[in-house]
Each structure stands twice: as structure tokens, then as C-alpha cells.
Design a protein around this motif. Structure first.
Motif, short mmCIF file in Angstrom:
data_model
loop_
_atom_site.label_atom_id
_atom_site.label_comp_id
_atom_site.label_asym_id
_atom_site.label_seq_id
_atom_site.Cartn_x
_atom_site.Cartn_y
_atom_site.Cartn_z
N GLY A 181 -5.81 -3.04 12.10
CA GLY A 181 -6.33 -2.21 13.18
C GLY A 181 -5.75 -0.82 13.10
N PRO A 182 -6.06 0.04 14.08
CA PRO A 182 -5.61 1.44 14.05
C PRO A 182 -4.11 1.61 13.90
CG PRO A 182 -7.29 1.14 15.73
CD PRO A 182 -6.95 -0.23 15.23
N ASP A 183 -3.31 0.73 14.52
CA ASP A 183 -1.85 0.90 14.46
C ASP A 183 -1.34 0.83 13.04
OD1 ASP A 183 -1.79 1.17 17.18
OD2 ASP A 183 -1.05 -0.85 17.59
N ASP A 184 -1.99 0.03 12.19
CA ASP A 184 -1.55 -0.07 10.80
C ASP A 184 -1.80 1.23 10.05
OD1 ASP A 184 -0.65 -2.62 11.18
OD2 ASP A 184 -2.37 -3.61 10.26
N TYR A 185 -2.92 1.87 10.34
CA TYR A 185 -3.20 3.17 9.71
C TYR A 185 -2.19 4.22 10.17
CZ TYR A 185 -7.61 1.48 7.81
OH TYR A 185 -8.55 0.78 7.10
N VAL A 186 -1.89 4.21 11.46
CA VAL A 186 -0.91 5.16 11.99
C VAL A 186 0.44 4.95 11.32
CG1 VAL A 186 0.38 5.83 14.06
CG2 VAL A 186 -2.09 5.40 14.21
N ALA A 187 0.84 3.70 11.14
CA ALA A 187 2.13 3.40 10.53
C ALA A 187 2.19 3.88 9.08
CB ALA A 187 2.42 1.90 10.61
N VAL A 188 1.13 3.63 8.33
CA VAL A 188 1.11 4.02 6.91
C VAL A 188 1.12 5.54 6.76
CG1 VAL A 188 -0.29 4.03 4.80
CG2 VAL A 188 0.04 1.90 6.09
N TYR A 189 0.24 6.21 7.48
CA TYR A 189 0.17 7.67 7.33
C TYR A 189 1.41 8.35 7.90
CZ TYR A 189 -4.49 7.65 5.32
OH TYR A 189 -5.55 7.48 4.46
N ASP A 190 2.02 7.76 8.89
CA ASP A 190 3.27 8.31 9.41
C ASP A 190 4.34 8.30 8.32
OD1 ASP A 190 5.05 9.09 11.80
OD2 ASP A 190 6.08 7.33 11.01
N ARG A 191 4.45 7.17 7.61
CA ARG A 191 5.43 7.07 6.53
C ARG A 191 5.14 8.09 5.43
NH1 ARG A 191 7.48 1.79 5.48
NH2 ARG A 191 7.97 2.52 3.35
N LEU A 192 3.89 8.20 5.05
CA LEU A 192 3.54 9.07 3.92
C LEU A 192 3.70 10.55 4.26
CD1 LEU A 192 0.35 7.19 2.67
CD2 LEU A 192 2.68 7.01 1.78
N LEU A 193 3.23 10.94 5.44
CA LEU A 193 3.27 12.35 5.80
C LEU A 193 4.68 12.85 6.06
CD1 LEU A 193 0.06 12.51 8.02
CD2 LEU A 193 0.37 13.51 5.75
N ARG A 194 5.56 11.97 6.42
CA ARG A 194 6.94 12.38 6.62
C ARG A 194 7.63 12.77 5.31
NH1 ARG A 194 9.05 11.48 11.67
NH2 ARG A 194 7.79 10.16 13.06
N GLN A 195 7.12 12.26 4.19
CA GLN A 195 7.84 12.46 2.94
C GLN A 195 7.18 13.42 1.96
OE1 GLN A 195 7.57 8.84 0.18
NE2 GLN A 195 6.99 7.97 2.15
N VAL A 196 5.92 13.82 2.18
CA VAL A 196 5.30 14.75 1.23
C VAL A 196 6.01 16.10 1.31
CG1 VAL A 196 3.06 13.61 1.20
CG2 VAL A 196 3.51 15.37 2.93
N VAL A 211 0.84 -1.20 0.00
CA VAL A 211 0.00 0.00 0.00
C VAL A 211 0.87 1.25 0.00
CG1 VAL A 211 -1.74 1.30 1.29
CG2 VAL A 211 -1.88 -1.21 1.17
N ILE A 212 1.89 1.27 0.82
CA ILE A 212 2.77 2.44 0.90
C ILE A 212 3.44 2.70 -0.44
CG2 ILE A 212 4.91 3.29 1.93
CD1 ILE A 212 3.99 1.84 4.55
N ARG A 213 3.93 1.64 -1.09
CA ARG A 213 4.58 1.82 -2.40
C ARG A 213 3.60 2.41 -3.42
NH1 ARG A 213 7.42 -2.94 -0.99
NH2 ARG A 213 5.75 -4.25 -1.86
N ALA A 214 2.36 1.94 -3.39
CA ALA A 214 1.37 2.47 -4.33
C ALA A 214 1.10 3.95 -4.06
CB ALA A 214 0.07 1.67 -4.22
N TYR A 215 0.95 4.31 -2.81
CA TYR A 215 0.78 5.72 -2.46
C TYR A 215 1.99 6.54 -2.91
CZ TYR A 215 -3.38 6.02 0.64
OH TYR A 215 -4.66 6.08 1.16
N GLU A 216 3.19 6.02 -2.64
CA GLU A 216 4.41 6.77 -2.96
C GLU A 216 4.53 7.03 -4.46
OE1 GLU A 216 7.36 5.43 0.72
OE2 GLU A 216 7.30 4.22 -1.12
N GLN A 217 4.14 6.06 -5.27
CA GLN A 217 4.18 6.25 -6.72
C GLN A 217 3.30 7.41 -7.14
OE1 GLN A 217 2.99 2.42 -8.23
NE2 GLN A 217 4.94 1.43 -7.70
N GLN A 218 2.11 7.47 -6.56
CA GLN A 218 1.20 8.55 -6.92
C GLN A 218 1.63 9.89 -6.34
OE1 GLN A 218 -2.99 7.91 -6.91
NE2 GLN A 218 -2.85 5.80 -7.66
N ILE A 219 2.15 9.89 -5.13
CA ILE A 219 2.65 11.13 -4.53
C ILE A 219 3.72 11.74 -5.43
CG2 ILE A 219 4.05 12.07 -2.64
CD1 ILE A 219 2.57 10.12 -0.77
N GLU A 220 4.67 10.93 -5.85
CA GLU A 220 5.75 11.43 -6.70
C GLU A 220 5.21 11.98 -8.01
OE1 GLU A 220 10.01 9.96 -8.65
OE2 GLU A 220 8.65 8.50 -7.72
N ALA A 221 4.28 11.26 -8.63
CA ALA A 221 3.75 11.68 -9.92
C ALA A 221 2.95 12.97 -9.80
CB ALA A 221 2.88 10.57 -10.50
#
Length: 395
Positions: free
Chosen positions: A173-188, A141-151
Motif C-alpha cells: 500500500g501507500p505506506d510502503d512506497y513512502v518508506a522506500v522513497y524516504d530511504r532513497l531520497l535521504r541518501q542521494v 527493492v531498496i538494496r537494488a535501487y541503492e546499487q544502481q544509485i551508487e553506480a
């Protein structure tokens, strides 16, 4: 825009009723004049724009879509001319319901280029190039988001970090959402708009943020925003419940905006209360754009009564457009564009012009007339008559 004719001079129209009978309907509305606002709005207001497809393209409509780029961009110019921003490649543009990621990216590129520095654009960033059934891990999921963020960042557009069907499928569960959004928001590179779309809009998003309990889910997303406030411009919430939106709005850190996606209750939410207000990111504003623009101009002038007089009547139409099954609201939005001459046909990606009943479309016509949202009643009547004839109502 044509001048308003008296209802006595307008052609009568035969419309079906719920009891199976037909009625002669006489138009009564006075069209709202679409014009450039005289002053800037006091709210940020994005209309989530629909796409116009090419009905003459060689394709299989249920499998693929071909966009009419000229008409699609012309509609965005229309929205900009009314002072509205564009929320591009969102669910209103049939993202994931007939419009795929490559087409969405081309749409984002063209709209961003047309906007330049003169108009507001935010664009949907998701994971739809990754079929939800093929997602196995959070890293997928993170890789898919990252591809679109970059584009998307390459186009210059700001981002709406859309809710992901793939994440909803693999998260435990909630921890997985926190982990994904933490990764994405750190790099935008620039602050983004988060996106909470309820399962009435997309059943695949049930339990987003890790819980079907809205209170628990709200705690999760509020925590994510608090931890990354510098990277969050705001959050769009579309749960069709104003109490949830107000509750979350009051928890947002300073500088983080609430963008209402509540197509049932937007008038009071945008007006706000003593503790704050919402901005707007609405599919409904595609359909009611002239009224939205005129009302927001009144609000900017602190004319609350004028704001309510113009915009409040549109909520009944919006509630009808977004009636269950809510995900088919796009049909009514495109139908409104057809009635109002923004496109010459009632054809949609995925064949979704068939997703609403004849009775539903007839009621859209009545309500659009009553609210002054048929900009040329004669043309709208002619087009309504053509749609009815195809569906067996000939009189």
C-alpha cells in the motif's frame, strides 16, 4: 542535409491501406532543417534516446542484445546538437525490454563521458537487476535501487528514479512506497527526477504509489515530494492525461519541476498556462527532435504561434507512435531513426522491430512526411520500400 525537391520529382511509393488495397503515395512534406538553436530554450527538454543495436553480432536477439556504441553515441550527439538533453537508459532505450542493467550502466557511462560539462544528461535508475518475481521484501527493492544509485552517481550523471516493477509487486500500500522513497531520497547526493509511468506503458506498474485510484496515488507522491523537496529536482509523469499532470503540477513546491512525459498532449503542457508550465522528458522527442528544437526556440523568443505551428502537427504522429499497446512505441521511434539515416538497419533489441504491423509503419511514413520529419525524402522512400518488400508489399 539534402535540399528539398518538389513532390513531382520525388519517387512515388506504393503503401498499403487499412482496407487491404495499395495506394500510390506522393510525398508532400518540406523537411524541417535540423540546426543548432540560436538561443537557449526557456524549458528544459530531455529526449529519451533509443539504442542502436548491432545487427551482425553473434547473439540471440530475443535473449540478449549487442549495442552499436558508435551509432548510439552519434545519435546522442545529434540530439545535443539540437539543444536537447538526453534522458539515458530509460524505457525508450528498451530498459527491461531487451536491454539489461549491465548494458544500461555501460550506456550511462559512455553518454555521461561524451556529455562532459557541455550537455545535459539524466539517467534512469531502477531495480531491473532484481527480477520482479524474485523480490520478496521492501529491503530487497531498496538494496537494488541503492546499487544502481551508487553506480550512476559514480558516472557523474544525475538520476531519474524510475518506477520499479519489483516495488509494485511487493508493496502492500501507500505506506510502503513512502518508506522506500524516504530511504532513497535521504541518501542521494544530488536532487533526482521522480518517475511515474502509467500501466499503459508497462502493465507491471499498475497501482503504482499504492493505489489504482489516480487521485489517491497523486496524494501519495505529492506527499513524498513535499517531505523531500530539497532532494527532488522534479517529477516525470506519463499517464497520457493532461488533466492529471496539470493537477499535480499545481501542487509541486517551489523549485520542483514538472517534466511532461505525456506523448499525447505535450504541446500545451510545455507551453503552460497562467499558473505554470511543464518541462519535457519525452520519448517522442527522440522521433520529432528537429521539430521540437525549432519549436522550443520559438517559445524561448515568446513566439507562441510559431511554436504551435511547428510542434502541434507532431502530436498526431506521436499519438500514432504511442498507440496501444503503448509499450511498443519503441518500434516506431527506431523506425523513424532508420528512415532518417541515423542507423542503417531496422533491427531492435528483443526483436521488437516485429512489434508493429506493416500498416502501422506505413502510417508512420505518411505522417512523418506530412510533418516535415523525413530529413531526406529520397532516402526515406528507398528505406520504406525495402521494409515493405520484406513484409510482402512489392510494387
Amino acid at each position: 542535409m539534402t535540399s528539398t525537391a518538389s513532390s513531382a520529382l520525388r519517387p512515388a511509393l506504393i503503401l498499403p491501406k487499412a482496407d487491404g488495397s495499395l495506394e500510390t503515395y506522393h510525398l508532400i512534406g518540406t523537411p524541417i532543417m535540423a540546426r543548432k538553436p540560436a538561443q537557449p530554450f526557456s524549458r528544459i527538454a530531455y529526449a529519451a534516446g533509443h539504442v542502436v543495436v548491432n545487427p551482425l553480432a553473434v547473439n540471440d536477439p530475443w535473449v540478449s542484445s549487442v549495442v552499436d556504441w558508435d551509432r548510439t553515441l552519434a545519435f546522442r550527439e545529434h540530439l545535443w546538437s539540437l539543444g536537447l538533453g538526453i534522458a539515458e537508459a530509460m524505457d525508450t532505450a528498451q530498459r527491461g525490454m531487451g536491454v539489461d542493467w549491465p548494458t544500461s550502466l555501460e550506456l550511462i557511462r559512455r553518454t555521461s563521458a561524451a556529455a562532459g560539462k557541455n550537455h545535459l544528461v539524466v539517467s534512469g535508475c531502477g531495480t531491473d537487476q532484481l527480477p520482479a518475481a524474485e523480490a520478496r521484501t521492501l529491503d530487497d527493492v531498496i538494496r537494488a535501487y541503492e546499487q544502481q544509485i551508487e553506480a550512476i552517481e559514480t558516472t557523474g550523471s544525475r538520476i531519474v528514479l524510475m518506477a520499479s516493477r519489483a516495488l509494485a509487486r511487493v508493496a502492500k500500500g501507500p505506506d510502503d512506497y513512502v518508506a522506500v522513497y524516504d530511504r532513497l531520497l535521504r541518501q542521494v547526493s544530488r536532487p533526482v527526477v521522480l518517475h511515474w509511468l502509467g500501466d499503459m506503458f508497462d502493465p507491471a506498474l499498475a497501482g503504482y504509489w499504492g493505489s489504482r485510484d489516480v487521485g489517491v496515488a497523486m496524494d501519495v507522491v505529492a506527499g513524498i515530494i513535499a517531505d523531500h523537496a530539497a532532494k527532488v529536482d522534479g517529477i516525470k509523469i506519463s499517464l497520457l492525461d493532461d488533466a492529471y499532470e496539470i493537477a499535480l503540477r499545481r501542487r509541486l513546491p517551489d523549485g520542483v519541476r514538472m517534466y511532461t512525459g505525456d506523448d499525447f498532449n505535450y504541446v500545451s503542457l510545455i507551453e503552460g498556462d497562467a499558473q505554470g508550465h511543464s518541462h519535457a522528458l519525452l520519448g517522442a522527442f527522440d522521433a520529432v527532435a528537429p521539430a521540437a528544437s525549432a519549436a522550443l526556440e520559438k517559445l524561448a523568443a515568446k513566439d507562441i504561434e510559431g511554436y504551435q505551428v511547428i510542434l502541434k502537427p507532431t502530436e498526431a504522429l506521436s499519438r500514432h507512435l504511442f498507440a496501444a499497446p503503448t509499450q511498443f512505441y519503441k518500434t516506431g521511434v527506431v523506425f523513424m531513426a532508420y528512415l532518417n539515416g541515423h542507423q542503417d538497419h531496422f533491427t531492435m533489441a528483443g526483436g521488437l522491430e516485429s512489434a508493429r504491423s506493416t500498416l502501422h509503419l506505413a502510417q508512420i511514413f505518411r505522417m512523418a512526411d506530412e510533418t516535415g520529419l523525413l530529413r531526406d525524402p529520397d532516402i526515406a522512400t528507398e528505406r520504406m520500400r525495402a521494409v515493405l518488400a520484406v513484409r510482402g508489399v512489392v510494387a
